[in-house]
Design an enzyme around this catalytic site. Sequence first.
Site, short mmCIF file in Angstrom:
data_model
loop_
_atom_site.label_atom_id
_atom_site.label_comp_id
_atom_site.label_asym_id
_atom_site.label_seq_id
_atom_site.Cartn_x
_atom_site.Cartn_y
_atom_site.Cartn_z
N HIS A 76 0.92 -1.47 -0.05
CA HIS A 76 0.04 -0.10 -0.04
C HIS A 76 0.93 1.29 0.23
CE1 HIS A 76 -3.58 -2.39 1.86
NE2 HIS A 76 -3.31 -2.89 0.56
N CYS B 190 3.47 14.35 -13.30
CA CYS B 190 4.48 14.07 -14.03
C CYS B 190 4.95 12.76 -13.59
CB CYS B 190 5.55 15.02 -14.20
SG CYS B 190 6.59 14.98 -12.38
N CYS C 253 7.30 20.10 -12.17
CA CYS C 253 6.12 20.52 -12.84
C CYS C 253 6.27 22.17 -12.88
CB CYS C 253 4.98 20.32 -12.35
SG CYS C 253 4.72 18.36 -13.23
N GLY D 217 -1.71 -9.74 12.39
CA GLY D 217 -2.29 -8.54 12.72
C GLY D 217 -3.02 -7.65 11.66
N ALA E 168 1.20 -9.96 18.73
CA ALA E 168 2.32 -10.46 17.68
C ALA E 168 3.50 -10.37 18.50
CB ALA E 168 2.18 -9.54 16.58
C1 BJW Z 1 -2.98 -7.20 16.50
C2 BJW Z 1 -2.53 -6.50 17.53
C3 BJW Z 1 -1.49 -6.93 18.07
C4 BJW Z 1 -4.23 -5.37 16.82
N1 BJW Z 1 -0.93 -8.27 17.65
N2 BJW Z 1 -2.81 -8.30 16.18
C5 BJW Z 1 -12.56 -7.91 -3.45
C6 BJW Z 1 -13.44 -7.97 -2.96
C7 BJW Z 1 -14.44 -7.08 -2.37
C8 BJW Z 1 -13.71 -5.51 -2.36
C9 BJW Z 1 -12.65 -5.44 -3.21
C10 BJW Z 1 -12.22 -6.61 -3.79
N3 BJW Z 1 -10.84 -6.25 -4.42
C11 BJW Z 1 -10.68 -4.92 -4.22
C12 BJW Z 1 -11.79 -4.23 -3.55
C13 BJW Z 1 -11.76 -3.13 -3.26
C14 BJW Z 1 -10.87 -2.54 -2.01
C15 BJW Z 1 -11.44 -3.35 -1.02
O1 BJW Z 1 -10.62 -4.24 -0.57
N4 BJW Z 1 -12.49 -2.96 -0.22
C16 BJW Z 1 -12.98 -3.62 0.91
C17 BJW Z 1 -12.84 -2.75 2.17
C18 BJW Z 1 -14.43 -4.27 0.66
N5 BJW Z 1 -9.52 -2.59 -2.36
C19 BJW Z 1 -8.92 -1.74 -3.12
O2 BJW Z 1 -9.55 -0.80 -3.45
C20 BJW Z 1 -7.49 -2.01 -3.36
N6 BJW Z 1 -7.67 -1.87 -4.83
C21 BJW Z 1 -7.55 -2.75 -5.60
O3 BJW Z 1 -7.76 -3.94 -5.53
O4 BJW Z 1 -7.51 -2.42 -6.99
C22 BJW Z 1 -8.17 -3.26 -7.77
C23 BJW Z 1 -8.28 -2.16 -9.31
C24 BJW Z 1 -8.31 -3.03 -10.38
C25 BJW Z 1 -8.60 -2.12 -11.66
C26 BJW Z 1 -8.69 -0.71 -11.12
C27 BJW Z 1 -8.68 -0.10 -10.12
C28 BJW Z 1 -8.41 -0.87 -9.25
C29 BJW Z 1 -6.42 -0.99 -2.68
C30 BJW Z 1 -6.72 -1.17 -1.04
C31 BJW Z 1 -5.94 -0.02 -0.47
C32 BJW Z 1 -6.31 -0.06 0.93
N7 BJW Z 1 -5.48 1.10 1.41
C33 BJW Z 1 -5.54 1.61 3.05
C34 BJW Z 1 -5.36 3.04 3.42
C35 BJW Z 1 -4.08 3.43 2.95
C36 BJW Z 1 -2.95 3.27 3.84
C37 BJW Z 1 -3.04 4.38 4.82
O5 BJW Z 1 -3.50 5.53 4.97
O6 BJW Z 1 -2.59 4.00 5.85
O7 BJW Z 1 -4.63 0.65 3.67
S1 BJW Z 1 -7.05 1.10 3.82
C38 BJW Z 1 -6.30 0.29 5.33
O8 BJW Z 1 -6.70 -1.00 5.36
C39 BJW Z 1 -4.84 0.40 4.99
C40 BJW Z 1 -4.40 -1.00 5.62
O9 BJW Z 1 -3.23 -1.27 5.01
C41 BJW Z 1 -5.69 -1.84 5.25
C42 BJW Z 1 -5.85 -3.23 5.91
O10 BJW Z 1 -5.96 -2.71 7.59
P1 BJW Z 1 -5.39 -3.78 8.53
O11 BJW Z 1 -3.79 -3.86 8.31
O12 BJW Z 1 -5.98 -5.09 8.12
O13 BJW Z 1 -5.57 -3.10 9.72
P2 BJW Z 1 -7.07 -3.29 10.56
O14 BJW Z 1 -7.02 -2.02 11.65
O15 BJW Z 1 -8.20 -3.37 10.11
O16 BJW Z 1 -6.80 -4.60 11.64
C43 BJW Z 1 -5.56 -4.54 12.39
C44 BJW Z 1 -5.88 -6.05 13.05
O17 BJW Z 1 -4.96 -6.55 13.77
C45 BJW Z 1 -7.17 -6.41 13.88
O18 BJW Z 1 -7.70 -7.51 13.50
C46 BJW Z 1 -6.63 -6.49 15.34
O19 BJW Z 1 -7.32 -7.26 16.14
C47 BJW Z 1 -5.22 -6.91 15.09
N8 BJW Z 1 -4.20 -6.47 16.10
N9 BJW Z 1 -3.11 -5.39 17.69
C48 BJW Z 1 -1.88 -8.89 16.65
N10 BJW Z 1 -0.75 -6.43 19.03
#
Ligand code: BJW
Length: 244
Positions: A113, A124, A146, A191, A235
Site C-alpha cells: 500500500h 508528471c 512541474c 495483525g 504479535a
Molecule cells: C493485533 C494487535 C497485536 C491489533 N498483535 N494483532 C474484492 C472484494 C471486495 C472488495 C474488493 C475486492 N478487491 C478490491 C476491492 C476494493 C477494495 C477493498 O478491499 N475494499 C474492501 C474494504 C471491501 N480494495 C482496493 O481498493 C485495493 N485496490 C484494488 O484492489 O485495486 C484493484 C483495481 C483494479 C482495476 C482498477 C482499479 C483498481 C486497494 C486497497 C488499498 C487500501 N489502503 C488502505 C489505506 C491506505 C494506507 C493508509 O492510509 O494508511 O490501507 S485501507 C487500510 O486498510 C490500510 C491498511 O493497509 C488496510 C488493511 O488494514 P489492516 O492492516 O488489516 O488493519 P485493521 O485495523 O483493519 O486490522 C488490524 C488487526 O490487527 C485487527 O484484526 C486487530 O485485532 C489486530 N491487532 N493489535 C496482533 N498487538
Amino acid sequence: MAFTIDPSTYLLVLTGAGISAESGVPTFRDAGGLWEGNSVTDVASPDGFRVDPLLVWKFYSQRRANMTGVSPNTGHRALVELERRLGERFLLVTQNIDGLHAAAGSERIIELHGNLMRSRCTVCDRDPFEDRTAYREGVAPMCGRCKSAGHDALLRPDIVWFGERIASAALARLDAFILTAGARLRFLAVGTSGLVYPAAGLVDVVREHGGKSWLVNAEAPANVGRFDEVAIGAAGTLLPQLFA
Ligand code: BJW
C-alpha cells in the site's frame, strides 16, 4: 503451539496494522483506531483527494509527525530473524505504510500500500521520492519539477488508496514467489483484519497452490476460517515463541 519450518519451507508473511500496534501506531478498525473520526472515503480515496487535497494532506502530515520517535517492536524483529534463517525462501508483504519493517532490518519486503514517507506527483512521471515533511502551512504541496516546466501540479502521498491499483511489479514479484514455492509454501498473516483486498485473498491463493496458512492476530478476523492454524494474541509476544 509452534509453527514448524524445515529446510524446504518457503515462507510468505503478510502483515497489517496489528504488528505495529505495540510500537504505538494506531490500527485502522480497532476501537479508537485511525478511521474513527475520519471518513475513509474523505481521506484515503482518489475522490477524497480531488475534493479536498488539503484535508488529505493534513491527515497524512499528522501521521508523518506521529511517527517521530516510533520504533520497531519484538514482532518486527522476530520476522527479521525468520528472514535470516530462510534467506531467499522468505518474502514479507506488508500492508503497512509506516516503514517499521525496513527500520527493523527486513530486506525482502513488498510494501503493498505504499509508504507514508514518500510523495509523488499527480501529473508528471518523476519517481516517488522520500518526503518526511509534515505540511502545516495550510497549502497543499506542489511539484517542483512541474513548476520549473511552467505548470502547477499537486503532490500526493505515495500511498495506495481505495479503488487504486496495487503496483503491478509488486504483484508480479508476489506471484513469482508463490509459483516457485508451490506446495512448499507456508503463509503467515499477522495483525490484519482480513477485510481489504487483494491482501485478504492471499490466504485463498496460497491454498490453491497447495500451501498451508497460519494466522497470528489479537482477535479472530473476518477470514479466520480460511487458515489452517490460528494463534490468538499479541504479535510481539507470540511471534518470537511460535518460531523458537
Ligand atoms: C493485533 C494487535 C497485536 C491489533 N498483535 N494483532 C474484492 C472484494 C471486495 C472488495 C474488493 C475486492 N478487491 C478490491 C476491492 C476494493 C477494495 C477493498 O478491499 N475494499 C474492501 C474494504 C471491501 N480494495 C482496493 O481498493 C485495493 N485496490 C484494488 O484492489 O485495486 C484493484 C483495481 C483494479 C482495476 C482498477 C482499479 C483498481 C486497494 C486497497 C488499498 C487500501 N489502503 C488502505 C489505506 C491506505 C494506507 C493508509 O492510509 O494508511 O490501507 S485501507 C487500510 O486498510 C490500510 C491498511 O493497509 C488496510 C488493511 O488494514 P489492516 O492492516 O488489516 O488493519 P485493521 O485495523 O483493519 O486490522 C488490524 C488487526 O490487527 C485487527 O484484526 C486487530 O485485532 C489486530 N491487532 N493489535 C496482533 N498487538
